[in-house]
Write an enzyme that holds these catalytic residues in place. Sequence first.
Site, PDB file in Angstrom:
ATOM      1  N   ASP A  42      37.877  35.340  44.619  1.00  0.00           N
ATOM      2  CA  ASP A  42      36.735  35.924  43.910  1.00  0.00           C
ATOM      3  C   ASP A  42      37.027  36.167  42.427  1.00  0.00           C
ATOM      4  OD1 ASP A  42      35.535  35.982  46.368  1.00  0.00           O
ATOM      5  OD2 ASP A  42      35.062  38.116  46.342  1.00  0.00           O
ATOM      6  N   HIS A 196      41.657  37.490  45.200  1.00  0.00           N
ATOM      7  CA  HIS A 196      41.090  37.432  43.860  1.00  0.00           C
ATOM      8  C   HIS A 196      42.008  36.583  42.979  1.00  0.00           C
ATOM      9  CE1 HIS A 196      39.106  40.995  45.531  1.00  0.00           C
ATOM     10  NE2 HIS A 196      38.151  40.785  44.636  1.00  0.00           N
TER      11      HIS A 196
END
Length: 238
Positions: A42, A196
């Site tokens: 992400d 992430h």
Amino acid sequence: MVRKTSVVFLSLLMIISTFGFSSITTHAAEPKTSKVVYLTFDDGPNRYTPKILDILKKKQAHATFFMIEGNIKRNPNTVRRLIKEGNYPALHSVSHDVRKLYRGSSKNVALEMEKTRQTLLRFAKFNSKLTRAPYGSKPYMKKPFRDALAKKGFKMWDWDIDTLDWKYNRTRPTMITSRVKSGLKGKKGPIVILFHDSRGTAQQLPIIIDYLRKKGYKLEVYNPEKHFVKNFWNDKRF
């Protein structure tokens, strides 16, 4: 007559045995198909994304990247690279802001995802319909928000394992790997892991990929032709 009956009986027994063993073999092989993992990242692309791509390329693995619209604009070469190397580009909103996304109009999320889709299409010539709601779909993506998103033809993925790498990537990156290991226990595939684009995640990624393969997991990348439901609401439209 007795001999003929015996031959017929033996023939039938062989047919039943063959089909029986075939069924058993098929049933035994089923759990292997569940050992599939999707690595998802992400908030990129950013300065750590090229390092992550280097690792994926070296390990002959692929991942799905949920990207912020502004980051796509700022890093178009990275976006084009990740696509060229077989990774899948997905959408993660424009603002990543709770107030802008989930307060006010129920169309806000759909509008931001549509803008992100158009930006990706403009910079990378790729039309993606896969989204991930910032902070996850629960509790924010209540039915009116999901209705608006579905109306535009988007799909939406959440995850099975949250590595909390946003929390540990600078101070305790080994915890990222620990959370993957503990998170796999008791879960049936396909399993979606949330990462992430961060320094600590890039540091731990080779270890995680090696561990997953050692445990017999196959690493896959999102394929819209083989889409499956993976959202916290279990909304079959997504």
